[in-house]
Motif scaffolding. Sequence first.
Motif, PDB file in Angstrom:
ATOM      1  N   PRO A  93       0.802  -1.235   0.000  1.00 33.82           N
ATOM      2  CA  PRO A  93       0.000   0.000   0.000  1.00 33.82           C
ATOM      3  C   PRO A  93       0.837   1.288   0.000  1.00 33.82           C
ATOM      4  O   PRO A  93       0.550   2.204  -0.774  1.00 33.82           O
ATOM      5  CB  PRO A  93      -0.845  -0.145   1.274  1.00 33.82           C
ATOM      6  N   THR A 100      -4.895  -1.492   1.041  1.00 36.99           N
ATOM      7  CA  THR A 100      -4.719  -2.734   1.807  1.00 36.99           C
ATOM      8  C   THR A 100      -5.857  -3.708   1.490  1.00 36.99           C
ATOM      9  O   THR A 100      -5.625  -4.876   1.162  1.00 36.99           O
ATOM     10  CB  THR A 100      -4.690  -2.415   3.321  1.00 36.99           C
ATOM     11  N   PRO A 133       0.170  -2.709   7.284  1.00 35.66           N
ATOM     12  CA  PRO A 133      -0.545  -3.175   6.081  1.00 35.66           C
ATOM     13  C   PRO A 133      -0.078  -4.556   5.620  1.00 35.66           C
ATOM     14  O   PRO A 133      -0.902  -5.391   5.229  1.00 35.66           O
ATOM     15  CB  PRO A 133      -0.219  -2.100   5.035  1.00 35.66           C
ATOM     16  N   ILE A 153      -2.545  -7.792   5.256  1.00 35.95           N
ATOM     17  CA  ILE A 153      -2.699  -8.501   3.975  1.00 35.95           C
ATOM     18  C   ILE A 153      -2.360  -9.982   4.158  1.00 35.95           C
ATOM     19  O   ILE A 153      -3.101 -10.868   3.733  1.00 35.95           O
ATOM     20  CB  ILE A 153      -1.803  -7.849   2.888  1.00 35.95           C
TER      21      ILE A 153
END
Length: 343
Positions: free
Chosen positions: A146, A184, A224, A228
Amino acid sequence: MAETKKLLRSLAGETLDVPPVWLMRQAGRYLPEYRATRAEAGDFLSLCYNSDLAAEVTLQPIRRYGFDAAILFADILLLPQALGAELWFETGEGPRLSTITGAEGLKALKGKDDIHDHMAPVYETVRILARELPKETTLIGFAGAPWTVATYMIAGRGTPDQAPAHALKAGDRATFEALIDLLTESTIEYLSKQVEAGAEVVKIFDSWAGSLKGEDFTRYALEPARRIIAALKQRHPGLPCIAFPREAGENYIGFARATGADCVALDNSVDADWAAAKVQVDGCVQGNMAPDLMVTGGQALIDETKRIKAAFSKGPHIFNLGHGITPDADPENVHVMLEALRG
Ligand code: CP3
Protein backbone atom coordinates in the motif's frame (compact mmCIF):
# COMPACT_ATOMS: atom_id res chain seq x y z
CA MET A 1 3.40 -36.28 -0.79
CA ALA A 2 6.57 -34.52 0.26
CA GLU A 3 7.02 -31.13 -1.38
CA THR A 4 9.33 -31.37 -4.37
CA LYS A 5 9.43 -27.77 -5.60
CA LYS A 6 12.65 -26.27 -4.27
CA LEU A 7 11.28 -22.78 -3.75
CA LEU A 8 8.39 -24.11 -1.65
CA ARG A 9 10.79 -26.21 0.40
CA SER A 10 12.87 -23.12 1.27
CA LEU A 11 9.72 -21.16 2.10
CA ALA A 12 8.68 -24.00 4.42
CA GLY A 13 11.96 -23.51 6.31
CA GLU A 14 14.19 -26.18 4.81
CA THR A 15 17.92 -25.49 4.41
CA LEU A 16 19.08 -26.73 0.99
CA ASP A 17 22.65 -27.31 -0.24
CA VAL A 18 21.92 -25.28 -3.37
CA PRO A 19 19.32 -22.57 -2.81
CA PRO A 20 16.48 -22.09 -5.30
CA VAL A 21 16.99 -19.06 -7.52
CA TRP A 22 14.99 -16.54 -9.54
CA LEU A 23 15.53 -12.87 -10.40
CA MET A 24 13.34 -9.83 -9.91
CA ARG A 25 12.42 -8.46 -13.38
CA GLN A 26 13.66 -11.72 -14.92
CA ALA A 27 11.18 -11.14 -17.75
CA GLY A 28 12.50 -7.82 -18.99
CA ARG A 29 14.32 -5.68 -21.50
CA TYR A 30 17.74 -7.36 -21.09
CA LEU A 31 16.25 -10.33 -23.01
CA PRO A 32 15.91 -9.98 -26.81
CA GLU A 33 12.89 -12.32 -26.80
CA TYR A 34 11.15 -10.02 -24.28
CA ARG A 35 11.80 -6.98 -26.49
CA ALA A 36 10.36 -8.84 -29.49
CA THR A 37 7.17 -9.85 -27.65
CA ARG A 38 6.76 -6.37 -26.20
CA ALA A 39 7.01 -4.93 -29.72
CA GLU A 40 4.37 -7.41 -30.86
CA ALA A 41 2.08 -6.30 -28.00
CA GLY A 42 2.61 -2.62 -28.88
CA ASP A 43 3.57 -1.18 -25.50
CA PHE A 44 4.19 -2.22 -21.91
CA LEU A 45 0.60 -1.90 -20.63
CA SER A 46 -0.82 -3.71 -23.67
CA LEU A 47 1.62 -6.52 -22.86
CA CYS A 48 0.43 -6.63 -19.23
CA TYR A 49 -3.22 -6.98 -20.32
CA ASN A 50 -2.59 -9.48 -23.15
CA SER A 51 -2.84 -12.78 -21.24
CA ASP A 52 -1.21 -14.93 -23.94
CA LEU A 53 1.74 -12.59 -24.45
CA ALA A 54 2.14 -11.85 -20.72
CA ALA A 55 2.29 -15.62 -20.10
CA GLU A 56 4.78 -15.94 -22.96
CA VAL A 57 7.21 -13.36 -21.50
CA THR A 58 6.84 -14.95 -18.05
CA LEU A 59 7.91 -18.29 -19.54
CA GLN A 60 10.84 -16.94 -21.60
CA PRO A 61 13.38 -16.72 -18.73
CA ILE A 62 12.22 -20.13 -17.44
CA ARG A 63 13.01 -21.71 -20.81
CA ARG A 64 16.33 -19.90 -21.13
CA TYR A 65 17.63 -20.41 -17.57
CA GLY A 66 15.47 -22.97 -15.74
CA PHE A 67 14.83 -20.69 -12.76
CA ASP A 68 13.08 -22.28 -9.77
CA ALA A 69 10.28 -19.69 -9.85
CA ALA A 70 8.32 -17.70 -12.40
CA ILE A 71 6.78 -14.39 -11.37
CA LEU A 72 3.55 -13.35 -13.01
CA PHE A 73 4.20 -10.66 -15.63
CA ALA A 74 2.20 -7.58 -14.64
CA ASP A 75 2.93 -4.36 -12.73
CA ILE A 76 2.19 -2.99 -9.28
CA LEU A 77 0.54 0.04 -10.91
CA LEU A 78 -2.27 -1.97 -12.53
CA LEU A 79 -4.12 -1.83 -9.19
CA PRO A 80 -4.46 1.99 -9.14
CA GLN A 81 -5.71 1.75 -12.72
CA ALA A 82 -8.29 -0.86 -11.68
CA LEU A 83 -9.38 1.54 -8.93
CA GLY A 84 -10.01 4.23 -11.54
CA ALA A 85 -6.73 6.18 -11.66
CA GLU A 86 -5.33 7.07 -15.06
CA LEU A 87 -2.04 5.33 -15.88
CA TRP A 88 0.36 5.61 -18.77
CA PHE A 89 4.09 5.10 -19.34
CA GLU A 90 6.25 7.88 -20.80
CA THR A 91 8.88 6.26 -23.00
CA GLY A 92 12.28 6.41 -21.33
CA GLU A 93 10.86 8.12 -18.23
CA GLY A 94 8.57 5.68 -16.42
CA PRO A 95 5.03 5.68 -15.10
CA ARG A 96 2.60 8.60 -14.96
CA LEU A 97 -0.72 8.60 -13.09
CA SER A 98 -3.51 11.01 -12.29
CA THR A 99 -2.71 12.47 -8.86
CA ILE A 100 -4.50 12.27 -5.52
CA THR A 101 -4.08 15.49 -3.58
CA GLY A 102 -6.98 15.28 -1.12
CA ALA A 103 -10.36 13.84 -0.16
CA GLU A 104 -11.93 14.53 -3.57
CA GLY A 105 -9.42 12.41 -5.44
CA LEU A 106 -9.86 9.59 -2.98
CA LYS A 107 -13.67 9.71 -3.23
CA ALA A 108 -13.49 9.34 -7.02
CA LEU A 109 -11.82 5.92 -6.70
CA LYS A 110 -13.74 2.66 -6.93
CA GLY A 111 -14.16 0.16 -4.09
CA LYS A 112 -12.07 -2.89 -3.22
CA ASP A 113 -14.53 -5.30 -4.86
CA ASP A 114 -14.77 -3.34 -8.12
CA ILE A 115 -11.35 -4.25 -9.50
CA HIS A 116 -11.92 -7.76 -10.85
CA ASP A 117 -13.37 -6.98 -14.31
CA HIS A 118 -10.36 -4.79 -14.99
CA MET A 119 -7.98 -7.44 -13.65
CA ALA A 120 -9.59 -10.36 -15.51
CA PRO A 121 -6.73 -10.56 -18.07
CA VAL A 122 -4.19 -10.76 -15.23
CA TYR A 123 -6.07 -13.65 -13.60
CA GLU A 124 -6.19 -15.34 -17.02
CA THR A 125 -2.38 -14.96 -17.33
CA VAL A 126 -2.06 -16.78 -13.99
CA ARG A 127 -4.35 -19.60 -15.17
CA ILE A 128 -2.31 -20.08 -18.37
CA LEU A 129 0.93 -20.16 -16.36
CA ALA A 130 -0.43 -22.65 -13.84
CA ARG A 131 -1.06 -24.96 -16.81
CA GLU A 132 2.12 -24.35 -18.78
CA LEU A 133 4.94 -24.06 -16.26
CA PRO A 134 7.29 -27.02 -15.76
CA LYS A 135 6.22 -29.07 -12.74
CA GLU A 136 9.31 -28.08 -10.72
CA THR A 137 8.76 -24.32 -11.19
CA THR A 138 6.86 -22.32 -8.56
CA LEU A 139 4.44 -19.61 -9.71
CA ILE A 140 4.67 -16.35 -7.74
CA GLY A 141 1.86 -13.80 -7.81
CA PHE A 142 2.48 -10.27 -6.53
CA ALA A 143 1.20 -6.82 -5.70
CA GLY A 144 2.70 -3.55 -4.58
CA ALA A 145 2.52 -2.74 -0.89
CA PRO A 146 0.00 0.00 0.00
CA TRP A 147 2.65 2.62 0.89
CA THR A 148 4.64 2.15 -2.33
CA VAL A 149 1.51 2.16 -4.52
CA ALA A 150 0.23 5.23 -2.64
CA THR A 151 3.48 7.12 -3.33
CA TYR A 152 2.84 6.76 -7.08
CA MET A 153 -0.88 7.60 -6.79
CA ILE A 154 -0.23 10.74 -4.76
CA ALA A 155 2.70 12.08 -6.81
CA GLY A 156 1.49 10.82 -10.18
CA ARG A 157 4.96 9.44 -10.86
CA GLY A 158 8.05 7.93 -9.28
CA THR A 159 9.86 10.33 -6.94
CA PRO A 160 13.35 10.10 -5.44
CA ASP A 161 12.24 10.89 -1.87
CA GLN A 162 8.46 10.26 -1.95
CA ALA A 163 7.99 13.87 -0.81
CA PRO A 164 4.40 14.33 -2.07
CA ALA A 165 3.23 11.21 -0.17
CA HIS A 166 5.03 12.34 3.00
CA ALA A 167 3.41 15.78 2.58
CA LEU A 168 -0.12 14.32 2.30
CA LYS A 169 0.59 12.11 5.32
CA ALA A 170 1.57 15.22 7.32
CA GLY A 171 -1.06 17.59 5.92
CA ASP A 172 -4.19 15.43 5.54
CA ARG A 173 -3.63 12.27 7.53
CA ALA A 174 -7.29 11.17 7.27
CA THR A 175 -7.16 11.08 3.47
CA PHE A 176 -3.73 9.46 3.49
CA GLU A 177 -4.83 6.74 5.89
CA ALA A 178 -8.07 6.13 3.98
CA LEU A 179 -5.98 5.59 0.83
CA ILE A 180 -3.66 3.15 2.63
CA ASP A 181 -6.75 1.35 3.91
CA LEU A 182 -8.38 1.11 0.47
CA LEU A 183 -5.13 -0.20 -1.01
CA THR A 184 -4.72 -2.73 1.81
CA GLU A 185 -8.25 -4.07 1.30
CA SER A 186 -7.98 -4.05 -2.53
CA THR A 187 -4.65 -5.86 -2.39
CA ILE A 188 -6.19 -8.63 -0.29
CA GLU A 189 -8.93 -9.11 -2.94
CA TYR A 190 -6.46 -8.86 -5.84
CA LEU A 191 -3.94 -11.36 -4.41
CA SER A 192 -6.69 -13.68 -3.29
CA LYS A 193 -7.95 -13.93 -6.89
CA GLN A 194 -4.39 -14.57 -8.11
CA VAL A 195 -4.18 -17.48 -5.67
CA GLU A 196 -7.56 -18.84 -6.80
CA ALA A 197 -6.25 -18.68 -10.39
CA GLY A 198 -3.15 -20.72 -9.50
CA ALA A 199 -0.46 -18.54 -7.87
CA GLU A 200 1.36 -20.72 -5.30
CA VAL A 201 3.20 -17.93 -3.46
CA VAL A 202 2.58 -14.20 -3.21
CA LYS A 203 5.12 -11.42 -2.89
CA ILE A 204 4.41 -7.90 -1.64
CA PHE A 205 6.76 -5.26 -3.10
CA ASP A 206 7.32 -2.27 -0.81
CA SER A 207 10.02 -0.57 -2.87
CA TRP A 208 9.88 2.69 -0.90
CA ALA A 209 9.55 1.21 2.61
CA GLY A 210 12.98 2.68 3.42
CA SER A 211 11.65 6.23 3.42
CA LEU A 212 9.26 5.45 6.31
CA LYS A 213 10.93 6.05 9.67
CA GLY A 214 10.06 5.19 13.27
CA GLU A 215 6.35 4.92 14.00
CA ASP A 216 5.52 5.60 10.33
CA PHE A 217 7.31 2.39 9.33
CA THR A 218 5.21 0.39 11.81
CA ARG A 219 1.94 2.00 10.75
CA TYR A 220 2.33 2.17 6.98
CA ALA A 221 4.79 -0.60 6.02
CA LEU A 222 4.57 -3.27 8.73
CA GLU A 223 0.88 -3.05 9.65
CA PRO A 224 -0.55 -3.18 6.08
CA ALA A 225 1.73 -6.15 5.29
CA ARG A 226 0.54 -7.87 8.46
CA ARG A 227 -3.12 -7.29 7.56
CA ILE A 228 -2.70 -8.50 3.97
CA ILE A 229 -0.81 -11.64 5.00
CA ALA A 230 -3.24 -12.48 7.83
CA ALA A 231 -6.28 -12.14 5.55
CA LEU A 232 -4.67 -14.19 2.76
CA LYS A 233 -3.60 -16.96 5.11
CA GLN A 234 -7.08 -17.08 6.61
CA ARG A 235 -8.60 -17.55 3.15
CA HIS A 236 -5.81 -19.76 1.81
CA PRO A 237 -4.33 -21.73 4.74
CA GLY A 238 -0.62 -22.43 4.30
CA LEU A 239 -0.13 -19.86 1.50
CA PRO A 240 3.56 -18.83 1.58
CA CYS A 241 4.08 -15.05 1.56
CA ILE A 242 7.25 -13.10 0.74
CA ALA A 243 7.55 -9.51 1.97
CA PHE A 244 10.01 -7.03 0.44
CA PRO A 245 10.28 -3.89 2.58
CA ARG A 246 13.13 -2.53 0.45
CA GLU A 247 15.84 -0.52 2.21
CA ALA A 248 14.21 -1.18 5.60
CA GLY A 249 17.69 -1.50 7.18
CA GLU A 250 17.36 -2.23 10.90
CA ASN A 251 13.61 -2.61 10.37
CA TYR A 252 14.25 -5.89 8.55
CA ILE A 253 14.89 -7.36 12.01
CA GLY A 254 11.72 -9.02 13.26
CA PHE A 255 9.71 -8.07 10.17
CA ALA A 256 8.81 -11.69 9.34
CA ARG A 257 7.72 -12.40 12.90
CA ALA A 258 5.64 -9.22 13.14
CA THR A 259 3.90 -9.61 9.76
CA GLY A 260 3.60 -13.39 9.50
CA ALA A 261 5.67 -13.40 6.29
CA ASP A 262 7.36 -16.73 5.50
CA CYS A 263 10.28 -14.97 3.87
CA VAL A 264 11.78 -11.49 3.88
CA ALA A 265 13.41 -10.30 0.67
CA LEU A 266 16.55 -8.25 1.26
CA ASP A 267 17.90 -5.41 -0.85
CA ASN A 268 21.63 -5.21 -1.54
CA SER A 269 22.32 -2.33 0.87
CA VAL A 270 22.39 -4.79 3.78
CA ASP A 271 25.37 -7.04 4.40
CA ALA A 272 24.63 -10.74 3.89
CA ASP A 273 26.49 -11.83 7.07
CA TRP A 274 24.58 -9.24 9.11
CA ALA A 275 21.27 -10.37 7.58
CA ALA A 276 22.07 -14.05 8.21
CA ALA A 277 22.62 -13.29 11.91
CA LYS A 278 19.78 -10.81 12.41
CA VAL A 279 17.04 -11.69 9.90
CA GLN A 280 17.54 -15.29 8.76
CA VAL A 281 17.28 -16.40 12.41
CA ASP A 282 13.50 -15.96 11.96
CA GLY A 283 13.26 -18.04 8.78
CA CYS A 284 13.74 -17.89 5.04
CA VAL A 285 15.38 -14.86 3.43
CA GLN A 286 15.66 -13.93 -0.23
CA GLY A 287 18.43 -11.97 -1.91
CA ASN A 288 20.57 -10.06 -2.15
CA MET A 289 23.23 -9.62 -4.84
CA ALA A 290 23.79 -6.18 -6.35
CA PRO A 291 22.08 -5.98 -9.78
CA ASP A 292 25.03 -4.17 -11.39
CA LEU A 293 27.10 -7.38 -11.23
CA MET A 294 24.78 -8.73 -13.93
CA VAL A 295 26.08 -5.88 -16.11
CA THR A 296 29.78 -6.08 -15.22
CA GLY A 297 30.08 -9.87 -14.79
CA GLY A 298 33.53 -11.50 -14.63
CA GLN A 299 35.22 -13.04 -11.61
CA ALA A 300 33.55 -10.49 -9.32
CA LEU A 301 30.14 -11.94 -10.25
CA ILE A 302 31.32 -15.49 -9.55
CA ASP A 303 32.93 -14.52 -6.22
CA GLU A 304 29.92 -12.53 -5.05
CA THR A 305 27.45 -15.30 -5.98
CA LYS A 306 29.50 -17.76 -3.90
CA ARG A 307 29.92 -15.30 -1.02
CA ILE A 308 26.16 -14.71 -0.73
CA LYS A 309 25.38 -18.40 -1.07
CA ALA A 310 27.87 -19.16 1.74
CA ALA A 311 26.65 -16.34 3.99
CA PHE A 312 23.09 -17.72 3.94
CA SER A 313 24.02 -21.43 3.82
CA LYS A 314 23.06 -22.18 7.45
CA GLY A 315 19.35 -21.49 6.98
CA PRO A 316 16.58 -21.34 4.38
CA HIS A 317 17.53 -19.05 1.49
CA ILE A 318 16.24 -18.09 -1.96
CA PHE A 319 18.97 -16.63 -4.14
CA ASN A 320 17.98 -13.40 -5.92
CA LEU A 321 19.21 -9.90 -6.58
CA GLY A 322 18.61 -7.03 -4.18
CA HIS A 323 16.49 -5.28 -6.83
CA GLY A 324 15.41 -5.91 -10.42
CA ILE A 325 17.84 -6.97 -13.15
CA THR A 326 18.47 -3.93 -15.33
CA PRO A 327 17.96 -3.53 -19.12
CA ASP A 328 21.74 -3.26 -19.68
CA ALA A 329 22.46 -6.63 -18.01
CA ASP A 330 24.23 -9.21 -20.18
CA PRO A 331 22.01 -12.33 -20.55
CA GLU A 332 25.21 -14.43 -20.58
CA ASN A 333 26.02 -13.25 -17.02
CA VAL A 334 22.88 -14.99 -15.75
CA HIS A 335 24.41 -18.27 -16.93
CA VAL A 336 27.68 -17.35 -15.19
CA MET A 337 25.79 -16.69 -11.92
CA LEU A 338 23.81 -19.95 -12.21
CA GLU A 339 26.98 -21.95 -12.86
CA ALA A 340 28.66 -20.38 -9.79
CA LEU A 341 25.58 -21.11 -7.68
CA ARG A 342 24.66 -24.60 -8.86
CA GLY A 343 28.08 -25.84 -9.97
O1 CP3 B 1 9.73 -9.11 -11.64
C1 CP3 B 1 9.12 -9.42 -12.69
O2 CP3 B 1 9.71 -9.86 -13.70
C2 CP3 B 1 7.61 -9.39 -12.69
C3 CP3 B 1 6.96 -8.25 -13.28
C4 CP3 B 1 7.13 -6.91 -12.58
C5 CP3 B 1 7.24 -5.69 -13.30
N1 CP3 B 1 7.20 -4.67 -12.40
C6 CP3 B 1 7.35 -5.57 -14.75
C7 CP3 B 1 7.85 -4.30 -15.33
C8 CP3 B 1 7.09 -6.59 -11.24
C9 CP3 B 1 7.02 -7.51 -10.03
C10 CP3 B 1 7.12 -5.17 -11.14
C11 CP3 B 1 7.07 -4.46 -9.86
C12 CP3 B 1 7.16 -3.00 -9.84
N2 CP3 B 1 6.67 -2.11 -10.76
C13 CP3 B 1 7.69 -2.26 -8.77
C14 CP3 B 1 8.23 -2.85 -7.47
C15 CP3 B 1 9.61 -3.40 -7.65
C16 CP3 B 1 10.65 -2.36 -7.96
O3 CP3 B 1 11.16 -2.39 -9.08
O4 CP3 B 1 10.97 -1.56 -7.06
C17 CP3 B 1 7.58 -0.90 -9.09
C18 CP3 B 1 8.04 0.27 -8.24
C19 CP3 B 1 6.92 -0.82 -10.35
C20 CP3 B 1 6.52 0.40 -11.10
C21 CP3 B 1 7.21 0.51 -12.39
N3 CP3 B 1 6.97 -0.31 -13.46
C22 CP3 B 1 8.21 1.44 -12.76
C23 CP3 B 1 8.78 2.51 -11.84
C24 CP3 B 1 8.56 1.16 -14.07
C25 CP3 B 1 9.50 1.96 -14.93
C26 CP3 B 1 10.92 1.65 -14.67
C27 CP3 B 1 11.44 0.67 -15.68
O5 CP3 B 1 12.12 -0.30 -15.27
O6 CP3 B 1 11.19 0.90 -16.86
C28 CP3 B 1 7.81 0.02 -14.49
C29 CP3 B 1 7.87 -0.65 -15.80
C30 CP3 B 1 8.08 -2.12 -15.81
N4 CP3 B 1 7.47 -3.02 -14.98
C31 CP3 B 1 8.91 -2.85 -16.72
C32 CP3 B 1 8.75 -4.21 -16.42
C33 CP3 B 1 9.38 -5.37 -17.15
C34 CP3 B 1 9.71 -2.23 -17.85
C35 CP3 B 1 8.71 -1.90 -18.89
C36 CP3 B 1 9.17 -2.00 -20.31
O7 CP3 B 1 9.17 -3.09 -20.89
O8 CP3 B 1 9.49 -0.92 -20.84
